[in-house]
Write a protein that holds these residues in place. Structure first.
Motif, PDB file in Angstrom:
ATOM      1  N   LEU A  82      39.014  23.686  53.271  1.00 42.31           N
ATOM      2  CA  LEU A  82      39.971  23.158  52.307  1.00 42.31           C
ATOM      3  C   LEU A  82      39.650  23.536  50.868  1.00 42.31           C
ATOM      4  CD1 LEU A  82      40.440  19.606  53.849  1.00 42.31           C
ATOM      5  CD2 LEU A  82      41.955  21.576  54.056  1.00 42.31           C
ATOM      6  N   SER A  83      38.442  24.032  50.605  1.00 47.80           N
ATOM      7  CA  SER A  83      38.129  24.418  49.237  1.00 47.80           C
ATOM      8  C   SER A  83      38.801  25.741  48.905  1.00 47.80           C
ATOM      9  CB  SER A  83      36.639  24.517  48.982  1.00 47.80           C
ATOM     10  OG  SER A  83      35.906  24.726  50.114  1.00 47.80           O
ATOM     11  N   LEU A  84      39.030  25.917  47.623  1.00 50.03           N
ATOM     12  CA  LEU A  84      39.645  27.157  47.174  1.00 50.03           C
ATOM     13  C   LEU A  84      38.675  28.314  47.363  1.00 50.03           C
ATOM     14  CD1 LEU A  84      41.299  25.914  43.884  1.00 50.03           C
ATOM     15  CD2 LEU A  84      42.460  26.600  45.983  1.00 50.03           C
ATOM     16  N   ALA A  85      39.193  29.402  47.853  1.00 47.79           N
ATOM     17  CA  ALA A  85      38.365  30.591  48.085  1.00 47.79           C
ATOM     18  C   ALA A  85      38.059  31.271  46.755  1.00 47.79           C
ATOM     19  CB  ALA A  85      39.098  31.553  49.010  1.00 47.79           C
ATOM     20  N   PRO A  86      36.846  31.764  46.592  1.00 47.35           N
ATOM     21  CA  PRO A  86      36.527  32.483  45.356  1.00 47.35           C
ATOM     22  C   PRO A  86      37.233  33.830  45.304  1.00 47.35           C
ATOM     23  CG  PRO A  86      34.645  32.463  46.844  1.00 47.35           C
ATOM     24  CD  PRO A  86      35.714  31.639  47.484  1.00 47.35           C
ATOM     25  N   ASP A  87      37.380  34.321  44.108  1.00 50.27           N
ATOM     26  CA  ASP A  87      37.959  35.640  43.882  1.00 50.27           C
ATOM     27  C   ASP A  87      36.945  36.676  44.358  1.00 50.27           C
ATOM     28  OD1 ASP A  87      38.881  38.047  42.760  1.00 50.27           O
ATOM     29  OD2 ASP A  87      39.802  36.976  41.101  1.00 50.27           O
ATOM     30  N   PRO A  88      37.390  37.724  45.076  1.00 50.70           N
ATOM     31  CA  PRO A  88      36.457  38.767  45.513  1.00 50.70           C
ATOM     32  C   PRO A  88      35.741  39.440  44.341  1.00 50.70           C
ATOM     33  CG  PRO A  88      38.626  39.106  46.488  1.00 50.70           C
ATOM     34  CD  PRO A  88      38.733  37.962  45.548  1.00 50.70           C
ATOM     35  N   GLU A  89      36.415  39.504  43.190  1.00 48.12           N
ATOM     36  CA  GLU A  89      35.763  40.025  41.989  1.00 48.12           C
ATOM     37  C   GLU A  89      34.710  39.001  41.570  1.00 48.12           C
ATOM     38  OE1 GLU A  89      36.297  42.893  40.205  1.00 48.12           O
ATOM     39  OE2 GLU A  89      37.601  43.490  41.857  1.00 48.12           O
ATOM     40  N   ARG A  90      33.506  39.458  41.365  1.00 52.21           N
ATOM     41  CA  ARG A  90      32.417  38.522  41.056  1.00 52.21           C
ATOM     42  C   ARG A  90      32.672  37.751  39.764  1.00 52.21           C
ATOM     43  NH1 ARG A  90      26.338  38.790  39.925  1.00 52.21           N
ATOM     44  NH2 ARG A  90      25.742  36.968  41.113  1.00 52.21           N
ATOM     45  N   SER A  92      35.428  36.508  37.282  1.00 50.91           N
ATOM     46  CA  SER A  92      36.864  36.285  37.084  1.00 50.91           C
ATOM     47  C   SER A  92      37.066  34.867  36.568  1.00 50.91           C
ATOM     48  CB  SER A  92      37.624  36.487  38.392  1.00 50.91           C
ATOM     49  OG  SER A  92      37.313  35.444  39.301  1.00 50.91           O
ATOM     50  N   TRP A  93      38.240  34.613  36.018  1.00 49.68           N
ATOM     51  CA  TRP A  93      38.555  33.259  35.552  1.00 49.68           C
ATOM     52  C   TRP A  93      38.572  32.283  36.714  1.00 49.68           C
ATOM     53  CZ3 TRP A  93      37.739  31.805  30.938  1.00 49.68           C
ATOM     54  CH2 TRP A  93      37.926  32.682  29.860  1.00 49.68           C
ATOM     55  N   ARG A  94      39.101  32.708  37.845  1.00 47.79           N
ATOM     56  CA  ARG A  94      39.143  31.837  39.018  1.00 47.79           C
ATOM     57  C   ARG A  94      37.733  31.390  39.410  1.00 47.79           C
ATOM     58  NH1 ARG A  94      42.734  31.028  43.381  1.00 47.79           N
ATOM     59  NH2 ARG A  94      41.701  30.314  45.244  1.00 47.79           N
ATOM     60  N   ASN A  95      36.806  32.336  39.494  1.00 51.66           N
ATOM     61  CA  ASN A  95      35.429  32.006  39.861  1.00 51.66           C
ATOM     62  C   ASN A  95      34.760  31.137  38.799  1.00 51.66           C
ATOM     63  OD1 ASN A  95      35.701  33.325  42.253  1.00 51.66           O
ATOM     64  ND2 ASN A  95      34.667  35.184  41.578  1.00 51.66           N
ATOM     65  N   PHE A  96      35.086  31.381  37.531  1.00 45.99           N
ATOM     66  CA  PHE A  96      34.544  30.547  36.464  1.00 45.99           C
ATOM     67  C   PHE A  96      34.998  29.094  36.648  1.00 45.99           C
ATOM     68  CE2 PHE A  96      35.340  28.447  32.384  1.00 45.99           C
ATOM     69  CZ  PHE A  96      34.037  28.318  31.926  1.00 45.99           C
ATOM     70  N   PHE A  97      36.300  28.881  36.905  1.00 50.88           N
ATOM     71  CA  PHE A  97      36.802  27.520  37.054  1.00 50.88           C
ATOM     72  C   PHE A  97      36.324  26.875  38.352  1.00 50.88           C
ATOM     73  CE2 PHE A  97      39.789  28.889  33.735  1.00 50.88           C
ATOM     74  CZ  PHE A  97      39.553  27.865  32.836  1.00 50.88           C
ATOM     75  N   LEU A  98      36.117  27.653  39.399  1.00 48.05           N
ATOM     76  CA  LEU A  98      35.527  27.102  40.623  1.00 48.05           C
ATOM     77  C   LEU A  98      34.089  26.659  40.379  1.00 48.05           C
ATOM     78  CD1 LEU A  98      36.910  29.574  43.329  1.00 48.05           C
ATOM     79  CD2 LEU A  98      37.577  27.195  42.957  1.00 48.05           C
ATOM     80  N   TRP A  99      33.336  27.460  39.631  1.00 51.00           N
ATOM     81  CA  TRP A  99      31.972  27.087  39.267  1.00 51.00           C
ATOM     82  C   TRP A  99      31.971  25.827  38.394  1.00 51.00           C
ATOM     83  CZ3 TRP A  99      29.879  26.800  34.352  1.00 51.00           C
ATOM     84  CH2 TRP A  99      28.505  26.548  34.312  1.00 51.00           C
ATOM     85  N   LEU A 100      32.905  25.783  37.429  1.00 50.25           N
ATOM     86  CA  LEU A 100      33.008  24.618  36.543  1.00 50.25           C
ATOM     87  C   LEU A 100      33.346  23.362  37.341  1.00 50.25           C
ATOM     88  CD1 LEU A 100      32.854  23.873  33.532  1.00 50.25           C
ATOM     89  CD2 LEU A 100      35.307  24.320  33.402  1.00 50.25           C
ATOM     90  N   ASP A 101      34.213  23.480  38.325  1.00 48.14           N
ATOM     91  CA  ASP A 101      34.552  22.333  39.169  1.00 48.14           C
ATOM     92  C   ASP A 101      33.326  21.853  39.951  1.00 48.14           C
ATOM     93  OD1 ASP A 101      36.535  20.445  40.223  1.00 48.14           O
ATOM     94  OD2 ASP A 101      36.218  21.491  42.115  1.00 48.14           O
ATOM     95  N   ARG A 102      32.530  22.773  40.455  1.00 44.54           N
ATOM     96  CA  ARG A 102      31.286  22.385  41.149  1.00 44.54           C
ATOM     97  C   ARG A 102      30.343  21.651  40.203  1.00 44.54           C
ATOM     98  NH1 ARG A 102      31.952  27.369  43.729  1.00 44.54           N
ATOM     99  NH2 ARG A 102      30.409  28.416  42.427  1.00 44.54           N
TER     100      ARG A 102
END
Length: 172
Positions: A82-90, A92-102
């Motif tokens: 159910l968690s959002l999948a990270p962006d394949p690009e190491r 990215s903004w998506r990965n930054f916000f996923l890290w921030l959420d963690r």
């Protein structure tokens, strides 16, 4: 599923809170001096405060009758990531916000265990900010999500609401 869908389903006990993006109340204490702050957001100010309060209390109202999302998860909700999948690009903004959420969820662990010295102050500040802006307005941010989230937040704070003749909510 978008963030608001997850939030509203979690409020009804139909989606796990652990997969709803987190806004810890303390981020609302960051001043205007910081490059990214809630004071510089237009619509975000109304949303963020209410969502931070909701995130703290995680109010969940069980439904009176059996409702589930089985048709969305034929293999079962437990079998699905159910968690959002990270962006394949190491990077990215998506990965930054996923890290921030963690990081925010880690901070929430401290709050749940009573180790968060600024939580009460942040909740009070968010509450005061919302109440100050209700008086004489047509609703916080004058858009439905911010108004609805504000009512949910005030209910979670156990602030009784009355509707005055002007139609504006007033804390009583």
């Amino acid at each position: 599923m978008n963030t608001f869908s997850k939030l509203y389903l979690a409020l009804l006990g139909l989606f796990p809170w652990e997969y709803v993006p987190t806004i810890p109340c303390e981020v609302l204490l960051v001043g205007k001096w910081f490059h990214v702050n809630f004071w510089d957001m237009s619509n975000g100010r109304g949303h963020a405060r209410a969502l931070a309060i909701i995130n703290h209390f995680k109010p969940t109202r069980a439904l009176d009758h059996e409702v589930n999302l089985d048709e969305l998860y034929p293999a079962g909700m437990q079998e699905r990531e159910l968690s959002l999948a990270p962006d394949p690009e190491r990077i990215s903004w998506r990965n930054f916000f996923l890290w921030l959420d963690r990081l925010h969820k880690f901070a929430e662990w401290f709050a749940q265990n009573g180790i968060h010295p600024f939580r009460k102050r942040a909740l009070k500040k968010a509450e005061q900010w919302m109440l100050e802006r209700f008086e004489g307005s047509d609703g916080l941010a004058a858009i439905f999500p911010a108004m609805l989230n504000s009512l949910i937040a005030l209910k979670a704070l156990v602030i009784p609401m009355t509707i005055r003749k002007s139609g504006a909510p007033n804390a009583s």
